[in-house]
Scaffold this active site. Structure first.
Site, PDB file in Angstrom:
ATOM      1  N   ASP A 237      29.114  34.136  15.846  1.00  0.00           N
ATOM      2  CA  ASP A 237      29.421  32.968  16.659  1.00  0.00           C
ATOM      3  C   ASP A 237      28.195  32.059  16.742  1.00  0.00           C
ATOM      4  O   ASP A 237      27.080  32.537  16.930  1.00  0.00           O
ATOM      5  CB  ASP A 237      29.817  33.456  18.072  1.00  0.00           C
ATOM      6  CG  ASP A 237      30.590  32.408  18.850  1.00  0.00           C
ATOM      7  OD1 ASP A 237      30.435  31.214  18.560  1.00  0.00           O
ATOM      8  OD2 ASP A 237      31.355  32.803  19.759  1.00  0.00           O
TER       9      ASP A 237
ATOM     10  N   SER B 140      34.391  37.087  18.834  1.00  0.00           N
ATOM     11  CA  SER B 140      33.221  37.451  19.639  1.00  0.00           C
ATOM     12  C   SER B 140      33.569  38.493  20.692  1.00  0.00           C
ATOM     13  O   SER B 140      32.708  39.250  21.144  1.00  0.00           O
ATOM     14  CB  SER B 140      32.639  36.216  20.326  1.00  0.00           C
ATOM     15  OG  SER B 140      32.220  35.304  19.353  1.00  0.00           O
TER      16      SER B 140
ATOM     17  N   HIS C  36      28.141  29.195  18.752  1.00  0.00           N
ATOM     18  CA  HIS C  36      28.232  28.266  19.879  1.00  0.00           C
ATOM     19  C   HIS C  36      27.253  28.612  20.984  1.00  0.00           C
ATOM     20  O   HIS C  36      27.173  29.754  21.405  1.00  0.00           O
ATOM     21  CB  HIS C  36      29.658  28.264  20.431  1.00  0.00           C
ATOM     22  CG  HIS C  36      30.650  27.861  19.379  1.00  0.00           C
ATOM     23  ND1 HIS C  36      31.223  28.775  18.542  1.00  0.00           N
ATOM     24  CD2 HIS C  36      31.104  26.649  19.011  1.00  0.00           C
ATOM     25  CE1 HIS C  36      32.021  28.141  17.700  1.00  0.00           C
ATOM     26  NE2 HIS C  36      31.974  26.843  17.967  1.00  0.00           N
TER      27      HIS C  36
END
Ligand code: THG
Length: 918
Positions: A760, A813, A762
């Site tokens: 991930d 995630s 982000h």
């Protein structure tokens, strides 16, 4: 007998594509050793989850899955190659095996499909080569601090895709399916790779595209609307386009309708089995899904149906009954008009009689823009672009041609920055350069359908054709300047001679759509005092009329401000001249122009005496026209002294008047405007007790408001990313005050490790948490994004941290967090864990994460809770109390969800889960 081709069959009936590969593989509960096989037993890292590798190590499993889908009636099966590019395989250190995996996957699927075809030649089976989007994007920056950065270049991705597709084609696939498109620039690289691979292998197969939308407004992750995407890929020879993943069939339907209305291709749809629940699982039943897909079929929306995440052969088997006797979708007619796009579509229909192109992002056409680029003040340079769009520019021209600049580099940087500004990126760009390398650099940065400005016959036909072919391959429209080997066409005769020659070459030899050709018959300066120049405007206007009548479909544009160069310094006269020129040229058919969109002078506003003199010049009505205009221009200038052509900024600042500081901060966050943060935050500092309370108060409120707007589809991701940047800027402004407020010698409240988990990228939410925690005197160790479990465990031990914070935005995630926490347990750690991020939920935390760890695992609903919860965790007594509360709460949640393990969440909840970013 010879079986029918897919092109024949699709006209007769709706075809069925298979379901998810991943869901099926999961059912085999394969171990790390299964994924590795004997051959890869010693490669580093984890291979479990590397589904495509099974084509080499467990072909028996993949073959069986193909068979199950064929048994269920699938007409088309997909190769197990979604991630088989060097870009995606880098995660598993398996780049060297990409070619081999693709080849093996294609051969395997080919073999099984052929077996079924020979068993029943009436129902031929096809193999689609699955090509995923990769795990990186060409249009967005993974680095919040550097929006111009790209983790992946167009050329790098093109090469990776070519390797994959050549192998798929050699392995015998019947079609190439570019799927789960979330960034159209990635898709454009894939399309180009497909064309080149088909050329190289000599196997031309149908090209299928499938887009995934990321938000409830129906945009992709990179912010494009579906209409805009259709413009972006219009240059390609496309067999089908459709939607996959994203949502369940029901939620996907309005978007599918939108696509089917406009796309001149066959339509495919392979949705997920409903919406993911809070555990990231799909729990719609085959019956439920079939009911929803039935509507697509009954309403004539589709030609191909299949399934994505969560579907298995049981879902696909239901489709046979749905499609029996049903009429396939009839593709929309080919578009009649020019399509361009930024994040949104610009269709140049006859009703739009004139398209404004903003001229000011031009280092040769604006001293201010040149200075800003020279000084690398990109934020302000972007403001020039934004202002033009606000002023009505429907396209923005970008030109970096300056002797002292690295024009290709500056073009790349600026276009990458524009891509991160949704207010600007909304409109298409015009890549303006006289150097081909600069144009090509620009073409590799835009996901929309842009305009190349320009190509010409200046260097002869061969170079012209080569450039035109390249422009076509990149999928852009083109401006052709009226130049040839003899030079610039400055008379009516020369203009029409050069343009008609170029038209013939482009339409007959290069295969350009006439609608994508824009002729620029050269706007040249008039009233220069040189007699030969007097008829320039007349010649342009006449040529515009001739082109529109005689070169069907083509457009006419020009750089309007060139006309008035002799009146530099007198903006009023210049703007009045432009108004007059456009009045006549548009009447003749000029339908596009590079102009200063900030201009305020209208043809009808020009006083009669001035108008007469300008018309004398523009229409070349008398020999002394220039002198007479100069005379009146000087008179006017003396009268107006100082206030001509001055832009008033006032109209743009209404949001600053009569509003509270909280409202202004919220507006700045929503719009992603950093310009006034300094003023507003200082005003807030006077009002609030301290800097931290501004972050926790109005700024957090603003962020939550943005979260709500996003959740309801009123904002889309790139806008939210801009908000995050603005938030960051606000925090940076407050930082010195926070430092000063910290008590002298205040001791650290505790050490907190934060990380976005592996897989991930982000980090908006995680970064905000870090700031808020740091404001509360916690010492933050930020490991960044894509952090593997081992590194988290190792750092937690080495740094003796007090709390570990795990963040993630995407569904996978969730599983990775379970993995991280179980690794912490295995390492014997006793450090409490905080869980946060868009897909995370209390339910998932209770059911999946907390049970694998003995120490407290706390789900954090939003960033404002981290500091108070951390305080409770730091004190042994309150930690014990909290742990008890959590145990009880989690146990109850587990009880409630025992039978189904999970409840199905409502659409709204699911969206909130997916979309709440903070
Ligand atoms: N055709 C095509 N492309 C073009 C042109 C054209 N691109 C460049 C140019 N011509 C069009 N753009 C401009 C931009 C600004 C000005 C003129 C044309 C201009 N600028 C002020 C000046 O020079 O006086 C700058 C004032 C300032 O510094 O602010 O006039 O013909 N296809």
């Amino acid at each position: 007998m010879q079986s029918k081709s897919i092109q024949q069959l699709i006209q007769e009936r709706i075809l069925v594509l298979d379901g998810a590969m991943g869901t099926m593989i999961q059912q085999y509960h394969l171990s790390e050793a299964d994924f590795r096989g004997e051959r890869f037993k010693d490669v580093p890292g984890q291979q479990k989850g590397n589904n495509d590798l099974l084509c080499l190590t467990r072909p028996d499993v993949i073959e069986e899955i193909h068979r199950k889908y064929l048994e269920a009636g699938a007409d088309i099966i997909e190769t197990n190659t979604f991630n088989s590019t060097t870009v995606s395989m880098a995660d598993y250190h398996m780049q060297p095996y990409c070619r081999e995996i693709n080849l093996a996957a294609a051969r395997l699927a080919r073999k099984v499909a052929d077996e079924y075809t020979s068993g029943n030649p009436e129902k031929p089976r096809f193999v689609a080569g699955s090509v995923g989007p990769t795990n990186k994007t060409c249009s967005m920056s993974p680095d919040v601090n550097n929006p111009a950065f790209r983790a992946l270049t167009f050329d790098g991705l093109l090469a990776a895709y070519k390797e994959q597709m050549e192998a798929l084609l050699e392995g015998g696939v019947d079609t190439i399916l570019i799927e789960t498109i979330f960034d159209t620039l990635n898709a454009k690289a894939a399309i180009l790779a497909a064309e080149q691979s088909m050329e190289k292998t000599g196997r031309k197969v149908p090209l299928m595209l499938s887009v995934t939308v990321s938000d409830v407004a129906g945009r992709t992750l990179s912010g494009q609307t579906l209409d805009a995407i259709l413009a972006s890929v219009q240059h390609a020879d496309i067999f089908s386009v459709g939607l996959n993943c994203s949502f369940g069939a029901k939620q996907l339907k309005p978007f599918l309708e939108q696509l089917a209305r406009r796309a001149p291709y066959y339509i495919s749809a392979y949705p997920n089995a409903g919406l993911p629940n809070s555990l990231g699982q799909y729990d719609q039943t085959p019956e439920q899904m079939a009911m929803e897909v039935k509507e697509y079929v009954d309403e004539g929306l589709v030609n191909i149906i299949g399934g994505c995440c969560g579907t298995t052969e049981e879902y696909i088997a239901r489709y046979q009954d749905l499609i029996a006797g049903k009429k396939p979708h009839v593709p929309a007619p080919r578009p009649e008009y020019m399509w361009l796009s930024g994040l949104e579509l610009l269709e140049v229909t006859p009703e739009i009689n004139f398209v404004n192109v903003g001229e000011r992002c031009n280092v040769a056409g604006s001293r201010k823009f040149l200075r800003l680029i020279n000084e690398k003040k990109y934020d302000e340079a972007l403001s020039i672009a934004r202002k033009q769009v606000e002023d009505g520019a429907q396209i923005i021209d970008v030109n970096m041609d300056d002797g002292l600049l690295d024009a290709a580099q500056e073009m790349t940087t600026f276009l990458n920055l524009v891509a991160s500004e949704p207010d600007i990126a909304r409109v298409p760009v015009m890549i303006d350069s006289s150097k081909w390398e600069v144009i090509e650099a620009g073409l590799k940065c835009v996901q929309g359908k842009c305009i190349v400005n320009s190509i010409s016959l200046k260097e002869g036909e061969e170079v012209f054709v080569a450039h035109a072919r390249a422009v076509r391959q990149y999928g852009a429209a083109v401006i052709v300047m009226a130049f040839d080997e003899k030079g610039q066409a400055d008379t009516y005769e020369r203009k029409i001679e050069v343009c008609s020659r170029a038209y013939r070459i482009l339409t007959e030899k290069v295969g350009f759509r006439p609608q994508d050709i824009i002729f620029d018959p050269n706007v040249l300066a008039v009233a220069t005092g040189i007699e030969e120049h007097n008829n320039y405007a007349v010649d342009f206007i006449k040529a515009a009329g001739w082109i529109r009548k005689n070169l069907p479909g083509a457009h006419v544009s020009g750089g309007v401000s060139n006309l008035s160069f002799s009146f530099r310094g007198n903006n009023y006269i210049r703007e009045a001249m432009h108004a007059v020129f456009l009045y006549y040229a548009i009447r003749e058919g000029m339908d596009m122009g590079i102009v200063n969109p900030g201009t305020s002078v209208l043809y009808t506003d020009i006083p009669a005496d001035v108008l007469e003199r300008i018309e004398d010049v523009v229409l070349n009505r008398r020999p002394d026209a220039a002198e007479r205009l100069i005379e009146i221009a000087e008179k006017l200038k003396a009268e107006k002294e100082g206030n001509s052509g001055q832009d008033t900024a006032a109209s743009h600042l209404t949001w600053r008047e009569g509003t509270t500081v909280e409202e202004r901060l919220q507006y700045a966050l929503v719009k992603g405007l950093g310009d006034y943060l300094d003023d507003d935050l200082h005003e807030a500092l006077a009002k609030y007790p301290n800097a931290v309370s501004i972050i926790e108060g109005p700024l957090m409120a603003g962020m939550n408001h943005v979260g709500d707007l996003f959740g309801s589809g009123k904002m889309f991701l790139p806008q939210v990313v801009k908000t995050a940047r603005t938030m960051k800027k606000a925090v940076a402004i407050l930082q010195p005050y926070i430092e000063a407020e910290k008590k002298e010698g205040a001791t650290s409240a505790g050490k907190v490790l934060v990380a976005t988990v592996k897989g991930d990228v982000h980090d908006i939410g995680k970064n905000i948490v870090s700031v808020v925690m740091a404001c509360n005197n916690y010492e933050i160790i930020d490991l960044g994004v894509m952090v593997p479990a081992e590194k988290i465990v190792e750092t937690a031990i080495r740094e003796k941290v007090d709390i570990v914070g795990l963040s993630g935005l995407i569904t996978p995630s969730l599983e990775e967090m379970v993995h991280v926490v179980s690794e912490m347990e295995r390492a014997g750690l006793d450090i409490p864990v905080m869980i946060g991020g868009a897909t995370t939920s209390k339910l998932h935390t209770a059911l999946k994460i907390a049970p694998v760890y003995h120490a407290p695992v706390v789900y954090m609903k939003d960033a404002s809770l981290n500091a108070p919860v951390a305080a409770r965790l730091m004190n042994p007594e309150s930690r014990r109390v909290l742990a008890g509360e959590l145990d009880k709460e989690y146990r109850e949640l587990r009880e409630k969800n025992r039978d189904r393990q999970v409840k199905t969440v409502s659409l709204k909840e699911a969206q909130e889960n997916r979309l709440k970013l903070f």
